[in-house]
Design an enzyme around this catalytic site. Sequence first.
Site, PDB file in Angstrom:
ATOM      1  N   CYS A  34      41.117  40.648  45.574  1.00 18.00           N
ATOM      2  CA  CYS A  34      39.737  40.989  45.972  1.00 18.00           C
ATOM      3  C   CYS A  34      39.680  42.564  45.786  1.00 18.00           C
ATOM      4  O   CYS A  34      40.470  43.579  46.332  1.00 18.00           O
ATOM      5  CB  CYS A  34      39.936  40.816  47.505  1.00 18.00           C
ATOM      6  SG  CYS A  34      38.613  41.577  48.361  1.00 18.00           S
ATOM      7  N   CYS A  37      38.861  44.660  48.830  1.00 13.83           N
ATOM      8  CA  CYS A  37      40.238  44.780  49.791  1.00 13.83           C
ATOM      9  C   CYS A  37      41.048  45.937  49.312  1.00 13.83           C
ATOM     10  O   CYS A  37      41.807  46.480  49.848  1.00 13.83           O
ATOM     11  CB  CYS A  37      40.877  43.304  49.776  1.00 13.83           C
ATOM     12  SG  CYS A  37      39.814  42.018  50.409  1.00 13.83           S
TER      13      CYS A  37
END
Length: 110
Positions: A34, A37
């Site tokens: 991600c 993230c």
Amino acid sequence: MASPNVLEFTTDNWQSEVVGSNIPVLVDFWAPWCGPCRALSPTIDKVADQFAGKVKVGKVNVDENGDLAAQYGINTIPRLMVFKGSERPVQTINGTMNEAAMTQMLNGVL
């Protein structure tokens, strides 16, 4: 470089580290693939260092801990949750946030 103050939360240590904690806990639900993230990670590290001893900070890899992700309805990441001695979060933030906003949020739960 990751902060030594950022813990790894898993199904095995969730009850003791998060639910049973005597201080507030910031949990970052994330995954290695991600991009947002990974972009949030340095902010998590800074906040973990800043609040060391006052707020426990850790991450849950949703790929490795799918049961926790399902339990908390994690369908988008990153998702931040703050817990305070309960299985129910007192704060939930979807997506990224800057260091100032995260600091303000944590000061609000102390």
